[in-house]
Scaffold this motif. Structure first.
Motif, short mmCIF file in Angstrom:
data_model
loop_
_atom_site.label_atom_id
_atom_site.label_comp_id
_atom_site.label_asym_id
_atom_site.label_seq_id
_atom_site.Cartn_x
_atom_site.Cartn_y
_atom_site.Cartn_z
N LEU A 97 0.82 -1.21 0.00
CA LEU A 97 0.00 0.00 0.00
C LEU A 97 0.86 1.26 0.00
O LEU A 97 0.51 2.25 -0.64
CB LEU A 97 -0.94 0.01 1.21
CG LEU A 97 -2.06 -1.04 1.14
CD1 LEU A 97 -2.89 -1.02 2.41
CD2 LEU A 97 -2.96 -0.77 -0.05
N TYR A 99 4.62 1.69 -0.61
CA TYR A 99 5.53 1.82 -1.74
C TYR A 99 4.86 1.44 -3.06
O TYR A 99 5.07 2.08 -4.08
CB TYR A 99 6.79 0.98 -1.51
CG TYR A 99 7.66 1.52 -0.40
CD1 TYR A 99 8.30 2.75 -0.55
CD2 TYR A 99 7.82 0.84 0.78
CE1 TYR A 99 9.08 3.27 0.46
CE2 TYR A 99 8.61 1.34 1.80
CZ TYR A 99 9.23 2.56 1.64
OH TYR A 99 10.00 3.08 2.64
N GLY A 100 4.04 0.36 -3.02
CA GLY A 100 3.42 -0.12 -4.25
C GLY A 100 2.43 0.88 -4.83
O GLY A 100 2.64 1.44 -5.91
N LEU A 101 1.35 1.15 -4.10
CA LEU A 101 0.37 2.12 -4.59
C LEU A 101 0.98 3.51 -4.65
O LEU A 101 0.70 4.28 -5.57
CB LEU A 101 -0.87 2.13 -3.69
CG LEU A 101 -1.83 0.96 -3.88
CD1 LEU A 101 -3.05 1.15 -2.98
CD2 LEU A 101 -2.26 0.83 -5.33
N GLY A 102 1.84 3.82 -3.68
CA GLY A 102 2.44 5.15 -3.63
C GLY A 102 3.26 5.48 -4.87
O GLY A 102 3.38 6.64 -5.27
N SER A 103 3.83 4.42 -5.52
CA SER A 103 4.67 4.68 -6.69
C SER A 103 3.87 5.23 -7.85
O SER A 103 4.43 5.75 -8.81
CB SER A 103 5.38 3.38 -7.11
OG SER A 103 4.44 2.48 -7.65
N MET A 104 2.52 5.11 -7.79
CA MET A 104 1.71 5.68 -8.86
C MET A 104 1.69 7.21 -8.78
O MET A 104 1.34 7.87 -9.76
CB MET A 104 0.28 5.14 -8.79
CG MET A 104 0.23 3.63 -9.00
SD MET A 104 -1.30 2.93 -8.35
CE MET A 104 -2.22 2.80 -9.84
#
Lengths: 257, 238, 250
Positions: A97, A99-104
């Motif tokens: 949530l 790093y993963g979603l934040g990278s968008m």
């Protein structure tokens, strides 16, 4: 509301100053210097814990209703949600949530970006979703342990589904599930330390930061002591609630005739 | 992002990261398995301490269990990770050796995880010990068995049945807790996913992939648990 | 314990003897480096030691007209090896610290470790002074994070990361506006990431890198100091510097 916030902020400062001041004469310098930071972190952990356990409980109620429902459109997604969140490590959930979603970034997430930008909010969201899955499973245990005759009797009395839930099933299920729920709150408190890996300055984040300056291992022991104090307070609070909701005739052991 | 790029990111070989993730998963399984064995042994000792009639031992094990149950796993792991080096160096200094020996990360992670596991396992063992009906113990004693015989022949075989569900739960917790070792840079599954996501700047793909592998590991464990419980209940189930 | 004392005494005698005899013929200097800290010292594909430290070592030896050999030595054993006379000097990007000064001597610094601010290109941040009100990342266990907390903690939102790479991720995602980091790893990262740049000047944290010699080996220390001054003055140092970095690292 603002009054409450202000009173709470003042309380935090007063508590931190008071306790650090009181401990100063009997503590090593290392602790005295770090004390305000420890208490900053202590309150961040406490806030995250209280918010996520309350929000998580509400979501868990919704999830468990879907899980025990006779409709497959409700029970299968609920089952999948519980399975995924209980079957993967919290640290992975946090990093998906944050790093993963934040990278968008701002382009990908649009209006959600201000929320996902802050580690604190992502931490709260992840802890809430995670604990909701565990609590839902605990509540399901409570519901399924109820004698089936009670539900049939309630149906026979002409109670609607919501009446049965509110008056018969939930009040008992919660009492059955409460000890297990109490365990889950303590586990959630311990798990919340992982939000320090997504830049949140909770008690663990502060402890690690102070440690990285001195490399003195006793810093970790001070941090552990504060977690133990928190665990003690929580255990006490949970017992008080348990005592309040106990119906004496239900639990007092019947003396053998 | 299209599907093709996800496949190439997760491909095996030099170009993709699929093999690295699987290598990490293998370390994760090893870490969990070794910690399980050490944790079970330590847990039995702790249970013995709690059931012992000698008060100081009782008090010591209880304190340890309260400490572990109230302290974040993450903190315990870091304390062990940094503390072990110091302990080893102090011992070396005591023996007059100048040492810059570093405890390997794998060993430090095993130590931390099995310390945590053992505290919870000791509770399970204690419960299982007490769950054996006293009538059976009395009967065994009445037939002239010694205390040792009662323990090895009557209690221990049955404790397994009572302890299994609790231990299976703890195994699931342990398996998930191995991910904490990523923070001390041990190359297990989550750490491999972190390295991959940071060098490709594709964290969503790799953390989801890691999550999927953990899900497979817990699902396999779940099936194994089911089989073991059926086996352990043989002759008792209705 | 007694055995150890004897060994130390022996080592000191031998060191003194070898230093005394070195006046007659060309000086023989054995130099140790780590070989695992690019671009300062590393092994190339053929296994030769190369890098900034090696170039500096060779320049100093040429200046002193000494015959030098450079060997690789693991970091953990590098100071004990010097004390035990396995080699005479360590040129391995070693920070001069009070703890190390208790066991070895240091020359004058031959370069400095600085901190530097980095941000996305076009961020509008011109220097450390513009960071007020911004969010700034740093790696938790580094000097950079301590500097950021101490100097920016009140005005900016300082976020600490477990690893440097995690902070890069958030700089890329736009969660943080800028990052404070040791200059050399950051420079290395910038080589392969176009969208980011260094902002403003070096931040001096008084972290100086020197050559370690045995404590009592004053002759070698003075010879190295003299040679260092010469290569600074005659431009040799600047040439080596320019080979690795487009900015002055002295």
């Amino acid at each position: 509301m603002f009054d409450f916030v202000r009173v709470y902020l003042n309380f935090k400062i007063a508590a931190s100053d008071g306790i650090c001041g009181a401990l100063a004469p009997i503590s090593p310098d290392l602790f005295v210097n770090a004390c305000p930071r420890f208490f900053d972190g202590f309150f961040v952990t406490l806030e995250l814990l209280l918010l996520s356990s309350v929000l998580g409980f509400l979501i868990a109620v919704a999830v468990v209703l879907a899980r025990v429902s006779s409709s497959r459109f409700l029970s299968i997604p609920a089952h999948a949600y519980i399975y995924v969140f209980r079957g993967t490590p919290l640290l992975v959930q946090l990093w998906v949530l944050y790093y993963g979603l934040g990278s968008m970034g701002a382009e990908g997430l649009g209006p959600l970006w201000p929320f996902f930008k802050e580690g604190w909010w992502v931490g709260l969201l992840t802890l809430t979703l995670n604990t909701a899955a565990y609590v839902a499973e605990i509540l399901r245990g409570g519901i399924q342990n109820l004698p089936h005759g009670q539900i049939e009797a309630a149906e026979a009395c002409g109670m609607t589904w919501s009446q049965r839930m509110r008056r018969i099933i939930f009040p008992q299920a919660i009492r059955i599930a409460w000890p297990a729920y109490g365990n889950e709150v303590i586990l959630l408190m311990k798990a919340s330390a992982l939000v320090s890996t997504i830049t949140v300055m909770d008690l663990m984040g502060q402890t690690r930061t102070i440690f990285s300056r001195s490399y003195d291992l006793s810093i970790f022991l001070y941090g552990a002591a504060l977690y133990l104090v928190l665990a003690g307070l929580l255990t006490l609070g949970l017992r008080l609630v348990e005592a309040r909701m106990t119906i004496p005739s239900f639990t007092q052991p019947k003396s053998p005739r | 992002m299209n599907n093709e790029s996800v496949f190439s990111l997760l491909a095996f070989g030099d170009t993709g990261w699929g093999d690295d993730l699987l290598a990490g998963a293998w370390i994760t399984v090893q870490l969990a398995a070794v910690s399980l064995v050490c944790g079970l042994a330590l847990g039995l000792l702790l249970a013995g301490g709690r059931l012992s009639p000698w008060r100081p031992l009782n008090w010591l094990t209880n304190t340890y269990i309260i400490f572990i149950r109230g302290t974040p796993e993450f903190l315990v792991l870091l304390l062990v990770f940094f503390g072990l080096d110091l302990v080893v160096q102090q011992i070396a200094a005591g023996l007059g050796i100048q040492s810059s020996f570093e405890v390997p990360k794998f060993a430090a992670a095993v130590a931390g995880l099995s310390l945590i596991f053992s505290a919870y396992a000791s509770e399970v063992f204690r419960g299982a010990y007490l769950a054996v009906p006293t009538g059976q113990i009395e009967a065994a004693t009445a037939t002239g068995m010694s205390a040792g015989q009662v323990f090895w022949r009557v209690r221990l075989p049955q404790m397994w049945r009572f302890a299994l569900p609790g231990l299976a739960n703890l195994w699931m917790v342990l398996l998930k807790d191995t991910s904490l070792a990523a923070v001390i840079a041990l190359d297990e599954l989550l750490r491999q996913a972190k390295v991959a996501s940071e060098s490709t700047l594709q964290p969503l793909v790799f953390y989801l992939a890691a999550g999927a592998i953990y899900l497979v590991l817990t699902a396999v464990s779940d099936i194994a648990r089911h089989r073991l419980e059926l086996g352990a209940r043989r002759g008792y189930a209705r | 314990m007694f055995k150890k004392l004897v060994t130390v005494a022996l080592v000191a005698t031998i060191a003194a003897a070898s230093a005394g005899s070195a006046i007659a013929q060309p000086m023989q200097i054995r130099i140790a480096t780590e070989g695992a800290y690019p671009p300062f010292n590393q092994k190339d594909a053929a296994g030769n030691l190369v890098g900034f430290d090696i170039d500096i070592a060779n320049a100093l030896c040429a200046e002193m007209k000494a015959e030098c050999t450079v060997v690789a030595q693991d970091w953990d054993g590098i100071i004990p090896g010097l004390v035990a006379n396995k080699y005479d000097a360590i040129i391995a990007s070693m920070s001069i610290t009070p703890e190390r000064q208790q066991s070895v001597g240091f020359t004058e610094p031959y370069y400095s470790n600085y901190l530097h601010v980095m941000a996305k290109k076009g961020s509008g941040i011109a220097g450390a002074d513009d960071l007020a009100g911004k969010s700034v990342g740093a790696e938790r266990s580094t000097v950079a994070s301590q500097w950021a907390e101490d100097n920016l903690g009140r005005s900016a939102d300082v976020k600490l990361y477990d690893t440097q790479t995690a902070a890069y991720s958030d700089l890329d995602a736009g969660r943080i506006d800028a990052m404070v980091s040791d200059i050399y790893p950051a420079y290395d990262w910038l080589q392969t990431h176009d969208g980011f740049e260094f902002i403003g000047d070096n931040i001096d944290i008084a972290d100086k890198i020197g050559i370690a010699v045995r404590k009592d080996d004053n002759e070698l220390r003075e010879a190295l100091n003299g040679a260092l001054k010469t290569i600074r003055d005659n431009g040799t140092y600047a040439t080596i510097n320019a080979k690795y970095f487009p900015f002055d690292i002295y």
